[in-house]
Scaffold this active site. Structure first.
Site, PDB file in Angstrom:
ATOM      1  N   SER A 550       0.846  -1.183   0.000  1.00  0.00           N
ATOM      2  CA  SER A 550       0.000   0.000   0.000  1.00  0.00           C
ATOM      3  C   SER A 550       0.891   1.246   0.000  1.00  0.00           C
ATOM      4  CB  SER A 550      -0.952  -0.041   1.187  1.00  0.00           C
ATOM      5  OG  SER A 550      -1.995   0.882   1.021  1.00  0.00           O
ATOM      6  N   ASP A 637      -9.690  -3.530  -5.679  1.00  0.00           N
ATOM      7  CA  ASP A 637      -9.132  -2.673  -4.632  1.00  0.00           C
ATOM      8  C   ASP A 637      -9.633  -1.244  -4.841  1.00  0.00           C
ATOM      9  OD1 ASP A 637      -7.598  -1.302  -2.782  1.00  0.00           O
ATOM     10  OD2 ASP A 637      -5.740  -2.325  -3.295  1.00  0.00           O
ATOM     11  N   HIS A 670      -8.396  -4.696  -1.302  1.00  0.00           N
ATOM     12  CA  HIS A 670      -7.116  -4.173  -0.834  1.00  0.00           C
ATOM     13  C   HIS A 670      -6.372  -5.171   0.037  1.00  0.00           C
ATOM     14  CE1 HIS A 670      -4.333  -0.891  -0.184  1.00  0.00           C
ATOM     15  NE2 HIS A 670      -4.408  -1.046   1.128  1.00  0.00           N
TER      16      HIS A 670
END
Length: 699
Positions: A550, A637, A670
C-alpha cells in the site's frame, strides 16, 4: 524470461501548474474494458510461467504454514452480559464460526474450551463458511449482538470493494429479517435493540452520513441523523462503554470533531458539539463517572504535539479543562479506555507500546511491565463497563500472540491463551533485537531484527535478509509474531523492519517528518537502513529483498528508483506507485481525504513539484539496473487501484527492467484474497519468489 506483455503506449497529456506529462498507460484505468482485462490476464499468465519452477516450493511453504497452525481452534471467550462470546475455526474451513455460550452468574473466568470438542450449550451465531458459499470472495464487516442478546446484525462484502450490506436475525426464533441495508461502512444496534445505526459511503468511498433504521421498516424510511459535507472528513459513530452516549465523530488525517447524543433522551435528538473543529487539532473522548459526576476524558494535541489527556464536565465540554496526563515530549499518548472504577491509558515511548492504569482518585498512571526488550501490548476485548479483569493482548517477534487477563484486585497477569504453533516451536531458538541506522540528515532510525540463533548472530557472517517498511499515516510496525515468517527464518533468512519516518514509532514528530514536503525522509531512511545492514556485515546487496504494501508499496517504488543497486529484489503489495496521478484527481476514492497526508498537488504548485520528484511511476529510470520486482494487486481494490502497479510495471519494462512480474487477483480487494487457506497460499507464492530471489529456492 518468456516474452512479457508489452502494453500499448497511447498519448494522454496531463497538465498542471504549467507542467505537462504524457501518461502513455493511463488507458489501463478502464477497468471494464475487455482490452484491459485481457492485458491483466496476460500479465497473470506471464507471472505463472515465470514462477512455474517454484510450484514445488510454493506447495512446501503452504504445507509448512498449514502444518504450524492448529486448524481447529477457538478464541478466548469474552463476557458480555450473560454470555461468553468467541469464534472458532475448523480444519478445512476457510472462515471463522462465531458462537456464544451462557455464562453463570458472577463467573468472570472464561470457560476453558477444548478445540474439537463440543462446547456445552454452544449457540452458533454466524458461520462464515455458510455465508461465503457460492462466492469467490467473502469479507465479514460489522458483527454485533443487541444489548438484550436477542438479535444479531452482520454485514457482508462479496466483491472486495468494502461496500457492505447489513443483515439482521432474531436469535430467539432464528428468523432472518427482510431488512437489508446496502452500501454501508459500520453498523451497530441502538441500546434497545429495535434499531440499527449505520454509516453510508459516498461516491468516493467516504463514510459521510449516519442513519437510524428501525427493524421491520423500509430502508427508504430511515432517518438521517448526521451528514458530513466536507470531503476531507470521514464519519464514524459508536456508543460509549457506559452506554450513556452516542458518539458521532468526524475526522481527517489532522483534524477531528465529535458530538454526543445523551441516550437518556431520544436518539434522534440534536447532537451536542464537544469541541468545534480546529485545523490541525485531533481529539477523542471517553465517558466516565468520577465522584458521581459525568466527565469526558479527552485525548488531544491542542498545543501538545505528543498529546495530553484532560477531563471536562460532560454538561459543559467546552468549559474548564483539568489536565490528567500532561504532555511529555517523546511520550506519544495513543488512546484511553474508561471503565466504571478506573481507566487505561496506552502510549508509546522509546519506540514501544505501553499500557498504564489510571486511578480516578489520584490521576496516577501505573504502567504494566513486560520482560522482553521488543514487544507489542494493548487493551482489547473489554466490552463491559465493570469487570474484575482487564483483557490484554501481547506478542513479540518471537512470542506468539498471547491473551492475558489482568486481575484488577491482585494486579496479577493471568495467562488465558497463547497462539499454538505446531511442529515443536521453541521461542528460545530465535533472537530479536534493535539496531540504529543513521539517515543522511543525522537522524537515528531504528531497525528491528529477528533471526534463528542456529545460523549465528546477525553480523557474524553475511546472511540473506528480508527488509520490511511502511512509513505513512503514523502507522507503526510493532513487534508481532508470524507463523509464515518461520519458513524464512528456518532457512537462515534474517527478517528486519525499518522503522522509517512517516510512521509513528518514535512519536508524533516521527510522523510529521515523513509526510507532505518531508516525504523523501521516508525513502532515504529506508535506504540508510539497508546501507547500515550492509556496512555492519549483516547482509549484502545481492542477498537482500525489500517488501512493503500500500503506502509501503510507494516506498518500494521510490526505493527502486533511488537505490536499485542495494537490493536483489523488491516485493510491492497493492503498491501506491502512481501517487501523483491519484492525488491530483478528486473524483477518485479517498483522494481529497489524502491531501492531509501527501499535500494538495491540484492547487499547490510546490506540492505538485515535490510529488513529481518522487512518485515512482513518473520517475522510472532508463539508466538503472533494476532488481527483480514482484508487484501484487487486486482488481477490486478501492484504496490503491490496480491500474497503479499495472502502469508501473509497463513503464519498468520499457525502461529495460529485465525481471518484473505483476500478479493481479481478479476477485479481491485491498487486503488480497479472502479465506485463511487462500491467504496462506498467497503468502506461500510471495515467499517462494522471495526465497528464489535470495538464492534459497531449493532450501
Amino acid at each position: 524470461m518468456t516474452n512479457a506483455p508489452i502494453a500499448d503506449r497511447r498519448s494522454h497529456i496531463r497538465t498542471h501548474h504549467g507542467h505537462s506529462f504524457d501518461d502513455p498507460y493511463e488507458w489501463l484505468r478502464e477497468k471494464e474494458s475487455p482490452e484491459v482485462v485481457a492485458h491483466l490476464e496476460a500479465e497473470n499468465a506471464h507471472t505463472d510461467a515465470e514462477t512455474a519452477h517454484l510450484a514445488d516450493l510454493r506447495e512446501t511453504l503452504f504445507q509448512e504454514i498449514k502444518g504450524r497452525v492448529l486448524e481447529t481452534d477457538l478464541s478466548v471467550p469474552t463476557r458480555r452480559g450473560d454470555w461468553w462470546y468467541y469464534s472458532r475455526t475448523e480444519e478445512g474451513a476457510q472462515y471463522g464460526i462465531h458462537c456464544r455460550a451462557a455464562a453463570a452468574a458472577g463467573d468472570w473466568t472464561p470457560p476453558h474450551l477444548e478445540p474439537g470438542l463440543a462446547v456445552p450449550g454452544e449457540e452458533v451465531l454466524l458461520d462464515g463458511n455458510v455465508e461465503a458459499e457460492g462466492h469467490e470472495f467473502f469479507s465479514l464487516g460489522s458483527f454485533a449482538v443487541s444489548d438484550d442478546a436477542t438479535r444479531l446484525l452482520w454485514s457482508t462484502d462479496f466483491e472486495g470493494d468494502e461496500r457492505y450490506t447489513v443483515h439482521v436475525r432474531d436469535l430467539v426464533t432464528g428468523e432472518q429479517f427482510a431488512d437489508e441495508i446496502p452500501n454501508t461502512g459500520g453498523a451497530f444496534f441502538t441500546p434497545d435493540g429495535t434499531g440499527i445505526l449505520y454509516t453510508t459511503l459516498d461516491d468516493s468511498w467516504r463514510p459521510d452520513t449516519l442513519w437510524l433504521h428501525r427493524i421491520g421498516t423500509a430502508v427508504d424510511d430511515d432517518v438521517k441523523l448526521f451528514h458530513e459535507p466536507d470531503e476531507r472528513f470521514w464519519l464514524g459513530a459508536g456508543i460509549t462503554r457506559s452506554r450513556r452516549y452516542l458518539v458521532i465523530a468526524v475526522g481527517s488525517s489532522i483534524t477531528s470533531e465529535e458530538r454526543l447524543v445523551d441516550l437518556d433522551g431520544p436518539i434522534t435528538a440534536e447532537p451536542q458539539l464537544v469541541w468545534p473543529r480546529s485545523e490541525g487539532v485531533e481529539y477523542s473522548l471517553e465517558h466516565a463517572v468520577v465522584d458521581g459526576e459525568d466527565r469526558l476524558f479527552i485525548l488531544h494535541n491542542d498545543g501538545a504535539l505528543d498529546f495530553e489527556l484532560v477531563s471536562v464536565p460532560a454538561s459543559d465540554p467546552q468549559g474548564e479543562r483539568r489536565v490528567i496526563v500532561a504532555h511529555e515530549s517523546g511520550r506519544r499518548l495513543l488512546g484511553m479506555d474508561a471503565f466504571r472504577d478506573f481507566a487505561t491509558v496506552e502510549y508509546r515511548s522509546e519506540g514501544l507500546e505501553r499500557v498504564g492504569l489510571l486511578d480516578y482518585a489520584t490521576d496516577a498512571v501505573d504502567e504494566l511491565s513486560f520482560d522482553e526488550p521488543l514487544y507489542s501490548a494493548g487493551v482489547s476485548g473489554n466490552p463491559e463497563w465493570h469487570s474484575p479483569f482487564l483483557r490484554l493482548g501481547y506478542a513479540s517477534f518471537v512470542t506468539p500472540g498471547t491473551v492475558y487477563d489482568l486481575d484488577l484486585a491482585t494486579r496479577e497477569l493471568v495467562l488465558r491463551k497463547q497462539q499454538p504453533v505446531l511442529g515443536g516451536y521453541d521461542a528460545a531458538e530465535y533472537g530479536q533485537k534493535r539496531e540504529w541506522a543513521v539517515a543522511p540528515d543525522g537522524t537515528r532510525v531504528p531497525i528491528s531484527l529477528v533471526w534463528k540463533r542456529s545460523f549465528g548472530e546477525p553480523g557474524a557472517a553475511s546472511r540473506p535478509l528480508h527488509l520490511y517498511g511502511y512509513g505513512s499515516y503514523e502507522h507503526s510496525i510493532d513487534p508481532g509474531f508470524s507463523v509464515a515468517r518461520l519458513s524464512e527464518l528456518d532457512r537462515g533468512v534474517i527478517f528486519a523492519v525499518a522503522h522509517v519516518r512517516g510512521g509513528g514509532e518514535m512519536g508524533r514528530h516521527w510522523y510529521e517528518d515523513g509526510k507532505k514536503l518531508f516525504k523523501r525522509n521516508t525513502f532515504t531512511d529506508f535506504v540508510a537502513c539497508a546501507e547500515h545492514l550492509i556496512s555492519t556485515g549483516v547482509t549484502t546487496a545481492d542477498r537482500m529483498v525489500a517488501e512493503g504494501g500500500s503506502a509501503g508499496g510507494l516506498l518500494m517504488g521510490a526505493v527502486a528508483n533511488l537505490a536499485p543497486e542495494k537490493f536483489a529484489g523488491i516485493l510491492a503489495s497493492v503498491p501506491f506507485v502512481d501517487a501523483l496521478t491519484s492525488i491530483l484527481d478528486p473524483s477518485l476514492p479517498l483522494t481529497v481525504i489524502e491531501w492531509d497526508e501527501w499535500g494538495d498537488p491540484l492547487h499547490e504548485a510546490e506540492v505538485y513539484e515535490y510529488m513529481r520528484s518522487y512518485t515512482p511511476y513518473e520517475n522510472v529510470r532508463s539508466d538503472a539496473a533494476y532488481p527483480r520486482i514482484l508487484a501484487v494487486t487486486s482488481l477490486n481494490d478501492t484504496r490503491v487501484l490496480y491500474v497503479e502497479p499495472a502502469k508501473w510495471v509497463a513503464a519498468l519494462r520499457v525502461a529495460g527492467a529485465s525481471d518484473v512480474l505483476l500478479k493481479c487477483e481478479m476477485v479481491a480487494g485491498h487486503g488480497g484474497v479472502s479465506g485463511r487457506y487462500n491467504s496462506w497460499k498467497e503468502r506461500a507464492f510471495e515467499l517462494a519468489w522471495l526465497l528464489d530471489t535470495l538464492g534459497l529456492a531449493k532450501a
